[in-house]
Structures are given as structure tokens and as C-alpha cells.
Design a protein around this motif. Sequence first.
Motif, PDB file in Angstrom:
ATOM      1  N   ILE A   1      48.722  32.716 -26.259  1.00 38.61           N
ATOM      2  CA  ILE A   1      47.913  31.658 -26.815  1.00 38.61           C
ATOM      3  C   ILE A   1      47.619  32.192 -28.111  1.00 38.61           C
ATOM      4  CG2 ILE A   1      45.510  30.686 -26.510  1.00 38.61           C
ATOM      5  CD1 ILE A   1      45.763  30.509 -23.640  1.00 38.61           C
ATOM      6  N   ALA A   2      47.474  33.260 -28.430  1.00 36.14           N
ATOM      7  CA  ALA A   2      47.073  33.814 -29.874  1.00 36.14           C
ATOM      8  C   ALA A   2      48.204  33.418 -30.831  1.00 36.14           C
ATOM      9  CB  ALA A   2      46.880  35.232 -29.705  1.00 36.14           C
ATOM     10  N   TYR A   3      49.502  33.504 -30.251  1.00 39.77           N
ATOM     11  CA  TYR A   3      50.622  33.045 -31.218  1.00 39.77           C
ATOM     12  C   TYR A   3      50.497  31.491 -31.503  1.00 39.77           C
ATOM     13  CZ  TYR A   3      55.526  32.616 -33.045  1.00 39.77           C
ATOM     14  OH  TYR A   3      56.489  32.235 -33.850  1.00 39.77           O
ATOM     15  N   GLY A   4      50.128  30.713 -30.586  1.00 45.47           N
ATOM     16  CA  GLY A   4      50.228  29.324 -30.899  1.00 45.47           C
ATOM     17  C   GLY A   4      49.189  28.937 -32.138  1.00 45.47           C
ATOM     18  N   CYS A   5      47.945  29.768 -32.150  1.00 47.24           N
ATOM     19  CA  CYS A   5      47.012  29.828 -33.036  1.00 47.24           C
ATOM     20  C   CYS A   5      47.309  30.340 -34.251  1.00 47.24           C
ATOM     21  CB  CYS A   5      45.600  30.509 -32.443  1.00 47.24           C
ATOM     22  SG  CYS A   5      44.837  30.090 -30.955  1.00 47.24           S
TER      23      CYS A   5
END
Length: 243
Positions: free
Chosen positions: A10-14
Motif C-alpha cells: 500500500i505504501a508503494y501505491g501512495c
Amino acid sequence: MIGIANKDSIAYGCAKAFHAEGAELAVSYLNAKAEPYVRPLAEGLNASIVEPLDVRVPGQLEALFERVRKDWGRLDFLVHAIAFAPMADLHGRVVDSSWDGFAQAMDISCHSFVRMAKLAEPLMDKGGALLTMSYIGAAKAMRDYGMMGAVKSTLESCVRYMALELGEKGIRVNAISPGPIRTRASGGLKNFDASIEDAAAKAPLPLAGIDDVGALAAFLASDGARAITGQTCYVDGGYSIVG
């Protein structure tokens, strides 16, 4: 950007969403084992700071923020997307959870965000945005989410209190609550495949992916969200209204 483990995080999507908006990024990786998975992603995002961060290791969190202070002088936003609970406690009943396991889950998944907020505060001298990740299990009792639901509920409460305390400095604090997403972390949850199938069947819209979470994170850090703070913002295809 705290919490990238691989391209499915999820952090990579952000991070991708912030990069698309022209933000300069700092990216952390957990340890030497994780670095080969994270560093290429960070390089693809042109991250100017790439540092190790295990919040359990004394001094590492402070060292990361000191690097930000030296290189940038200030900070506009922070994304906290880390969580952990020992498997035995995560898969067991809340009433059977161990003191050590509960304390470790609370420290890594919740209090680390509080510690980051304290370190970010002096760097957000012109205001800023602090974001963390929650789940519907914080608001509702979800089977197979167990102890982490109690921890995430505390995290959401911390969001509200920190929003109250930091608002006078123009620092906004919000939680993002995605629906079930297949990530490395979610793979540790018991019966996760059944949970995601149930959510997909009930949600009025398709379930969100990491890019949907990223889009919301980028908005919440923008001036367009200047009047939004202390909230838990759902991005789950509407699953939270029927789940």
C-alpha cells in the motif's frame, strides 16, 4: 514513506501517487533482507533519501528524521503504513493474547506513528499532513482480525487526539482505511482469501487497490484537503457501509 516492502505494498501505491504529483520522496526499508526489494522501487521514484528503518531498533527513527532535517530542512507529509503482530497472537483470540505480543503489536502498529508525529512536528513549521493506514476491523468486530482490530482502533483514536493537538500548527492527521487488499502483510491474516471474497461480493463497487489508496493519500496531503483532519477515510468500494 514508511512501509514499502515490495511493489504490492500500500505504501508503494501512495509513493507512486505522490511521485506523480511531483513530490520529492524519502523511502525507508525494514532491513538488509528487504533492501533489494525496496531500493529499486525507490530509485524508480527518484527518491532522494533511502534509509533503513526498523522502529524497534533504538535510534533508527531519529536518524531518519535527522537525515530529512539535514537534507530538506522541513517536511510536508508523512505516510505511516507499517503494522505487525506475532502470528500466534494474531491468529488467536483477543482474550488469549500474550502481554508481549499485544505490547509489540501496539508499539509497531500504533505508537510508532505517535513517535513519528513528534519528530515530524518541528519539521512541519508551515503545516503538513500525517497519514496512517487502518482497517474496518478497527470500527467493527471482524472475524479473524482479532487483536489487530484493537490495535487499529487505538491507532484511529490517536489520529483524533493528535489532530486536536497539532491543528493549531496547521498539521492535519488522518487515517486511511482501505478494504482488504492482497499485500505481503495481509497474507498473514487467517482466512484472508475468504475475507476478500466476502468483501468483493458485498461491496457496491470493485474493491480498492493500492493505486486507489495512493490517490486518496495524495489528496489528503494536498491543499484540497486543508479542512480535513482527525478522520478515518474509507477507500474500499463501499464495503464499510455493508460489511
